[in-house]
Scaffold this active site. Structure first.
Site, mmCIF file in Angstrom:
data_model
loop_
_atom_site.group_PDB
_atom_site.id
_atom_site.type_symbol
_atom_site.label_atom_id
_atom_site.label_comp_id
_atom_site.label_asym_id
_atom_site.label_seq_id
_atom_site.Cartn_x
_atom_site.Cartn_y
_atom_site.Cartn_z
ATOM 1 N N CYS A 152 0.983 -0.910 0.071
ATOM 2 C CA CYS A 152 0.298 0.168 0.147
ATOM 3 C C CYS A 152 0.459 1.355 -0.197
ATOM 4 O O CYS A 152 1.612 1.142 1.086
ATOM 5 C CB CYS A 152 -0.457 0.099 1.053
ATOM 6 S SG CYS A 152 -1.993 1.358 1.278
ATOM 7 N N CYS A 206 -1.065 5.786 7.244
ATOM 8 C CA CYS A 206 -2.401 5.207 7.123
ATOM 9 C C CYS A 206 -1.619 4.459 8.512
ATOM 10 O O CYS A 206 -1.038 3.342 8.518
ATOM 11 C CB CYS A 206 -2.894 4.723 6.382
ATOM 12 S SG CYS A 206 -4.410 3.696 6.510
ATOM 13 N N GLN A 262 -17.768 -10.251 11.449
ATOM 14 C CA GLN A 262 -16.981 -10.635 11.285
ATOM 15 C C GLN A 262 -16.262 -9.991 9.551
ATOM 16 O O GLN A 262 -17.317 -9.377 8.815
ATOM 17 C CB GLN A 262 -16.311 -12.418 11.399
ATOM 18 C CG GLN A 262 -16.142 -12.886 12.074
ATOM 19 C CD GLN A 262 -15.247 -11.965 13.532
ATOM 20 O OE1 GLN A 262 -14.365 -11.519 13.197
ATOM 21 N NE2 GLN A 262 -15.159 -13.424 14.575
ATOM 22 N N PHE A 268 -22.582 -16.066 23.516
ATOM 23 C CA PHE A 268 -22.441 -14.863 23.132
ATOM 24 C C PHE A 268 -22.354 -14.851 21.330
ATOM 25 O O PHE A 268 -21.809 -14.952 20.519
ATOM 26 C CB PHE A 268 -20.547 -14.485 23.253
ATOM 27 C CG PHE A 268 -21.063 -14.550 24.106
ATOM 28 C CD1 PHE A 268 -20.340 -13.298 25.137
ATOM 29 C CD2 PHE A 268 -20.255 -14.937 25.501
ATOM 30 C CE1 PHE A 268 -19.809 -12.357 25.965
ATOM 31 C CE2 PHE A 268 -18.915 -14.885 26.775
ATOM 32 C CZ PHE A 268 -19.315 -13.451 26.961
ATOM 33 N N ASN A 298 -23.881 -17.466 13.836
ATOM 34 C CA ASN A 298 -22.824 -17.745 13.184
ATOM 35 C C ASN A 298 -22.032 -18.756 13.587
ATOM 36 O O ASN A 298 -22.031 -19.179 12.766
ATOM 37 C CB ASN A 298 -21.449 -16.389 13.025
ATOM 38 C CG ASN A 298 -20.541 -16.870 12.655
ATOM 39 O OD1 ASN A 298 -20.292 -16.377 11.563
ATOM 40 N ND2 ASN A 298 -19.185 -16.871 13.049
ATOM 41 N N ASP A 319 -26.885 -12.283 31.289
ATOM 42 C CA ASP A 319 -26.213 -11.454 31.392
ATOM 43 C C ASP A 319 -24.777 -11.686 31.506
ATOM 44 O O ASP A 319 -24.595 -13.084 32.497
ATOM 45 C CB ASP A 319 -26.289 -10.930 32.304
ATOM 46 C CG ASP A 319 -25.115 -9.812 32.826
ATOM 47 O OD1 ASP A 319 -23.780 -9.583 32.241
ATOM 48 O OD2 ASP A 319 -24.976 -8.895 33.686
ATOM 49 N N ASP A 353 -17.585 -17.189 21.600
ATOM 50 C CA ASP A 353 -17.425 -15.642 20.969
ATOM 51 C C ASP A 353 -17.433 -15.057 21.549
ATOM 52 O O ASP A 353 -17.911 -13.823 21.315
ATOM 53 C CB ASP A 353 -18.231 -16.040 20.013
ATOM 54 C CG ASP A 353 -17.031 -15.224 18.317
ATOM 55 O OD1 ASP A 353 -16.241 -14.724 19.409
ATOM 56 O OD2 ASP A 353 -18.011 -15.110 17.401
ATOM 57 N N CYS A 382 -11.143 -12.853 20.403
ATOM 58 C CA CYS A 382 -9.843 -11.439 19.554
ATOM 59 C C CYS A 382 -9.298 -11.356 20.168
ATOM 60 O O CYS A 382 -8.811 -9.964 19.691
ATOM 61 C CB CYS A 382 -10.981 -11.187 19.285
ATOM 62 S SG CYS A 382 -12.544 -9.630 20.685
#
Length: 465
Positions: free
Chosen positions: A100, A106, A295, A324, A329, A371, A394, A420
């Site tokens: 890039c 960036c 995602q 979650f 998904n 919760d 997840d 993540c």
């Protein structure tokens, strides 16, 4: 404000990324240190790590292990400095030319100077190191990845009018609110890449470009969506946006208002769909709305779903608890293979979304709102579903500590954890391992190629002995 393809919450500042602060809270700047440094390794955020002659740690932007560099220190703190390269004295064999032209300005892709194989190796080592801090040794770590270009199907572009009246369109610089004007972005899927030039041209024709806060882009298999954050209504500019949408054949929506923006679609409310292919089964279509989590990398997400189904050896009648669950998904593919799936979400709207998606795919998935950060709620949930054959997690970046602590008290045969944030994953995994679960499989999913971000999939099995 809801956002298209909402990002997960940002991780807390670690002290080793962003702007370093002095004890007084003010950043010090200097460029006096020009002594050559030897880069020893990569920090978790992808910067090179070196030490001065007196042992002080220096984090060097865009430096790679094995390289010798002359640096300029731009931020200093008592325990470490942050620097950038003034002169590259020796070059690593792993260094490549960034794809890039905006690399280094960036803030989006910070590892394009490192070849893809080395990026994957680095991410495996990050996971391995974080687990070692918890006393857990990981040996084999697999990987999932996609093409290194054209993988990103959603993006948020900033809009700014400079002092000369020129309109900028692009991403923020690293650790800064400064907007970097971009001409192209090689990691965007082609359908979004092709919108950059016409978007820039359109912004130059607006009467009130300062009323545009940002622009969100999303590409599905059949639709391109442009969402405009419009701070104040402007009828003439609205007509220009409508003409743009018709010319480019995109779906146009506007978040209108400053404090509590409302979403307005220029035409009928669109049906946005995520498509998931399953071996030996018809493809699934999952409807979603702006604000639902999606995602960013569709091919990697597809591989992650397949990996979870394989690890759990999903079969008819298997009782699975998906926590979650989002828009379904993992829930819907597992149900499509025949499992008895119970999906749980903290957001009531997502519980409704899963039910709708199950109905449109003619699947049976039960669901509820709970919760999942509350120990009492989690304990009750696992007690009620103690007959589950496996639990799929997840969670957002904050992790699933309450659930993993409860799984120690209410063990299930298998746990799959999709994370993540490897730091919170390692923390939560320690609860499972100390309770008798064994790590059986680990895979790093390179959801964000050319960045230091990563997803990790883990399979745990409970050792009843």
């Amino acid at each position: 404000m809801a956002m298209l393809g909402k990002r997960r919450p940002a991780r807390p500042a670690s002290g080793h990324s962003g702007l370093a602060r002095s004890p007084s809270g003010k950043a010090h700047t200097t460029s006096e240190d020009t002594s050559p440094l030897q880069i020893e390794r990569l920090a978790h955020d992808g910067r090179g790590v070196a030490h001065t002659a007196n042992g002080k740690t220096v984090f060097v932007d865009q430096a790679l292990p094995g390289e010798q560099v002359e640096v300029a220190v731009h931020l200093t703190r008592k325990r470490f400095d942050e620097a950038h390269i003034k002169s590259l004295l020796t070059t690593s064999e792993q260094r490549v030319t960034p794809l890039c032209p905006h690399f280094g300005h960036c803030g989006g892709c910070d590892l394009q100077h490192l070849n893809v194989a080395a990026q994957l190796t680095h991410k495996r080592e990050v996971v391995r190191e974080l687990f070692s801090r918890q006393g857990i040794t990981l040996t084999d770590i697999g990987s999932i990845h996609s093409s290194d270009q054209g993988y990103r199907r959603r993006a948020r572009l900033g809009v700014k009018v400079d002092s000369q009246g020129n309109t900028r369109l692009g991403f923020r610089a690293a650790h800064s609110h400064r907007l970097v004007d971009i001409e192209r972005c090689p990691v965007l899927v082609d359908a979004l890449q092709q919108l950059l030039t016409p978007l820039r041209a359109l912004l130059g024709t607006l009467d009130a470009p300062r009323q545009v806060g940002h622009i969100e882009l999303l590409a599905t298999a059949t639709t391109q969506v442009v969402l405009v954050r419009q701070l104040k209504a402007h009828p003439h500019d609205a007509a220009r946006w409508q003409a743009f949408a018709e010319q480019q054949q995109v779906v146009l929506g506007t978040w209108l208002g400053r404090e509590t923006p409302a979403l307005h679609w220029n035409d009928a409310v669109p049906v946005l769909e995520e498509t998931l292919a399953l071996d030996g089964h018809p493809p699934l279509t999952l409807a979603f709305s702006p604000g639902d989590f999606l995602q960013v990398n569709a091919p990697v997400n597809q591989q992650m779903v397949a990996q979870v189904i394989q690890w759990l050896a999903v079969k008819p009648g298997q009782k699975l608890l998906d926590l979650f669950a989002g828009i379904g998904n993992f829930s819907l593919p597992m149900a499509a293979v025949g499992a008895d799936v119970h999906a749980v979400e903290g957001n009531p709207a997502m519980v409704g979304r899963i039910a709708t998606n199950a109905q449109r795919n003619q699947l049976m998935v039960s669901g509820q709102q709970a919760d999942l950060a509350d120990p009492f709620s989690v304990n009750a949930l696992l007690t009620e579903h103690r007959a589950s054959d496996a639990v799929v997690l997840d969670p957002p970046r904050s992790g699933a500590e309450a659930i993993c602590q409860a799984l120690a008290r209410h063990p299930v045969p298998k746990v799959v954890y999709i994370s993540c944030d490897p730091a919170t994953l390692a923390r939560d995994a320690a609860h499972l391992v100390h309770a008798g679960y064994r790590v059986k499989q680990v895979v790093v999913a390179d959801m964000f190629l050319h960045t230091a971000h990563l997803e990790t999939l883990m399979l745990f099995e409970f050792d009843a002995g």
